[in-house]
Design a protein around this motif. Structure first.
Motif, short mmCIF file in Angstrom:
data_model
loop_
_atom_site.label_atom_id
_atom_site.label_comp_id
_atom_site.label_asym_id
_atom_site.label_seq_id
_atom_site.Cartn_x
_atom_site.Cartn_y
_atom_site.Cartn_z
N PRO A 1 0.24 -29.13 22.12
CA PRO A 1 0.48 -28.45 20.84
C PRO A 1 1.91 -28.59 20.35
O PRO A 1 2.14 -28.79 19.14
CB PRO A 1 0.14 -26.98 21.17
N ALA A 2 2.86 -28.52 21.28
CA ALA A 2 4.27 -28.64 20.89
C ALA A 2 4.57 -30.05 20.38
O ALA A 2 5.20 -30.23 19.33
CB ALA A 2 5.17 -28.30 22.07
N LYS B 1 2.68 -27.93 31.50
CA LYS B 1 2.08 -29.11 30.88
C LYS B 1 1.01 -28.75 29.86
O LYS B 1 0.77 -29.48 28.90
CB LYS B 1 1.49 -30.02 31.96
N ARG B 2 0.33 -27.63 30.08
CA ARG B 2 -0.73 -27.23 29.15
C ARG B 2 -0.19 -26.96 27.75
O ARG B 2 -0.93 -27.05 26.76
CB ARG B 2 -1.46 -26.00 29.68
N ASP B 3 1.07 -26.60 27.66
CA ASP B 3 1.67 -26.28 26.36
C ASP B 3 2.30 -27.50 25.68
O ASP B 3 2.81 -27.38 24.56
CB ASP B 3 2.75 -25.20 26.52
N ASP C 1 5.98 -22.70 16.58
CA ASP C 1 6.67 -21.86 15.58
C ASP C 1 8.14 -22.25 15.46
O ASP C 1 8.69 -22.28 14.35
CB ASP C 1 6.55 -20.39 15.98
N GLY D 1 8.53 -24.94 30.01
CA GLY D 1 7.18 -24.40 30.12
C GLY D 1 6.31 -25.25 31.01
O GLY D 1 6.81 -25.97 31.89
N PRO E 1 10.77 -20.99 25.26
CA PRO E 1 9.47 -21.24 25.92
C PRO E 1 8.70 -22.35 25.20
O PRO E 1 8.65 -22.36 23.96
CB PRO E 1 8.75 -19.90 25.82
N LEU E 2 8.13 -23.25 25.95
CA LEU E 2 7.37 -24.35 25.35
C LEU E 2 6.15 -23.82 24.60
O LEU E 2 5.69 -24.44 23.63
CB LEU E 2 6.93 -25.33 26.45
N SER E 3 5.63 -22.68 25.03
CA SER E 3 4.48 -22.08 24.35
C SER E 3 4.81 -21.62 22.94
O SER E 3 3.91 -21.41 22.12
CB SER E 3 3.95 -20.90 25.18
N GLU E 4 6.10 -21.43 22.64
CA GLU E 4 6.52 -21.00 21.30
C GLU E 4 7.09 -22.16 20.48
O GLU E 4 7.68 -21.94 19.42
CB GLU E 4 7.58 -19.89 21.43
N PHE F 1 13.10 -26.92 25.44
CA PHE F 1 11.91 -26.12 25.72
C PHE F 1 11.60 -26.17 27.20
O PHE F 1 11.72 -27.23 27.84
CB PHE F 1 10.71 -26.64 24.92
#
Length: 407
Positions: free
Chosen positions: A222-223, A217-219, A261, A215, A255-258, A213
């Motif tokens: 959640p990951a 640090k903000r993501d 899922d 991305g 992407p770390l934001s994904e 992944f």
């Protein structure tokens, strides 16, 4: 917010800036009163001081109440420590004699989540705070959020064996009334405190990395929280995490934001054995291990990743990567290896530290010998400066002044 870029400041810095702004605001009426030159200036100053005292009165009252509560807490804590001194000292001595591993003695969770450690005290003190103050490596509550792992600790599940192994929470200290799963084995009783042990792989483990992944640090939280809640930790599947742009050579980074899922769609499969960690050594700023690797794997160090961690495999420098949730990973090939991972600060920090150490004796020298040093260099300098900055005289300068005086 009121302060520009406040969301980029840590709470302690934000608080200091706020206190400074409040002080400037409170000083404004007093500055205005002092600047008055009328006969009422004394009354202006008195009124400004009175206004300042009235504004600060709630602050003084709150501080007095807070300090009074602290006094009571200190007294009861000393009493509690005195009553359990023998048992707690024996517990502490036992933990220091056991093989290395982190100690779990509860943690502070959000008010919406109840936990057995909410009512676990020695006087007014939490046992995990007492153990941490004695230098033990603790797992659970932390007093800062600098570490990438700190936010994730509230998701630790006491019912899952793989979570204990993930953090190397090898020992548990809890009241005797608390019930744990069967794999948390009672070791010894110390008064009302019971010591448990959990079988872990230590500070190292061998893991697989089938996902990468990329991305910000903000993501990460959640990951990492989604990964921790899945079955991937149990099967030792640790995705690689990279902040910023994807390094060259990575195949199909996501992407770390994904990641939430993507992780939910992964089927957790353990696969064949990856090998064993034969032995490990824990130092002040390093970890070392002898491992026998059966297939290509990542050697996982269960400590927060930082670029300053430097690894060598069989004496050869090797790059490290960050593994989920934010641990250190070192790639290994099949075979027996000796691995050493050492934390080395950057050169800039060492240079600044050296300059800081040099500054202290320089300040002392200037304070003690400043007059002598100044007298040695000042006379020649003053002569040169006086000659360099002397203004040219006009021939009629003095006559002109005298003439003006006569008039």
């Amino acid at each position: 917010g009121v302060i520009p870029l406040a969301d980029m400041l840590q709470w302690s810095n934000y608080l200091l800036i706020s206190i400074f702004l409040i002080a400037v605001t409170l000083a404004a009426p007093l500055r205005w009163a002092i600047s008055r030159t009328s006969i009422w200036s004394g009354w202006y100053v008195t009124a400004a001081l009175t206004l300042t005292m009235l504004v600060l009165l709630p602050v003084y009252s709150e501080r007095a109440s807070y300090l009074g509560g602290n006094t009571i807490g200190l007294r009861e804590s000393r009493q509690g420590l005195a009553e359990e001194a023998e048992e707690f000292s024996a517990l502490l001595e036992k933990l220091k004699q056991l093989p290395p591993g982190r100690v779990y003695a509860g943690q502070k969770l959000p008010s919406s989540r109840r936990h057995w450690s909410d009512n676990y005290y020695v006087g007014y003190l939490r046992p995990y705070a007492l153990l941490q103050a004695e230098g033990l490596d603790m797992m659970g509550h932390v007093y800062h959020s600098y570490s990438l792992n700190s936010d994730l600790l509230i998701d630790f599940d006491e019912r899952r064996r793989d979570h204990y192994n993930l953090y190397n929470a090898r020992y548990v200290v809890a009241p005797e009334s608390v019930k744990f799963p069967e794999f948390v084995i009672p070791l010894q009783q110390f008064g009302r405190h019971r010591l448990y042990e959990v079988d872990t792989t230590g500070y190292f483990d061998l893991a697989g990395t089938d996902m990468t992944f990329v991305g910000g640090k903000r993501d990460l939280y959640p990951a990492a929280s989604s990964w921790l809640d899945s079955d991937l930790p149990a099967t030792k599947q640790f995705p690689v995490v990279t902040f910023g742009d994807a390094p060259q050579g990575l195949e199909r980074p996501l992407p770390l934001s994904e990641a939430v899922d993507a992780i939910s769609e992964v089927k957790a499969v353990a696969g064949p054995s990856r090998g064993t960690v034969i032995s490990e050594e824990v130092g002040g700023n390093y970890f070392a291990a002898d491992v026998n690797v059966e297939r290509d794997s990542m050697l996982l160090l269960k400590d927060t990743y930082h670029p300053n961690w430097r690894a060598t495999v069989d004496g050869v420098k090797t790059d490290t990567v960050m593994l989920m949730p934010s641990f250190v990973g070192v790639p290994l090939t099949p075979g027996k290896h000796q691995v050493r991972i050492e934390y080395r600060p950057r050169r800039l920090r060492m240079i600044l530290l050296g300059l800081g150490l040099l500054t202290l004796p320089m300040i002392w020298i200037v304070e003690k010998k400043g007059a002598a040093i100044a007298s040695r260099f000042a006379p020649g300098a003053s002569v040169r400066l006086s000659g360099a900055f002397r203004w040219p005289k006009s021939p009629g300068g003095r006559l002109s002044r005298r003439y003006r005086r006569r008039r």
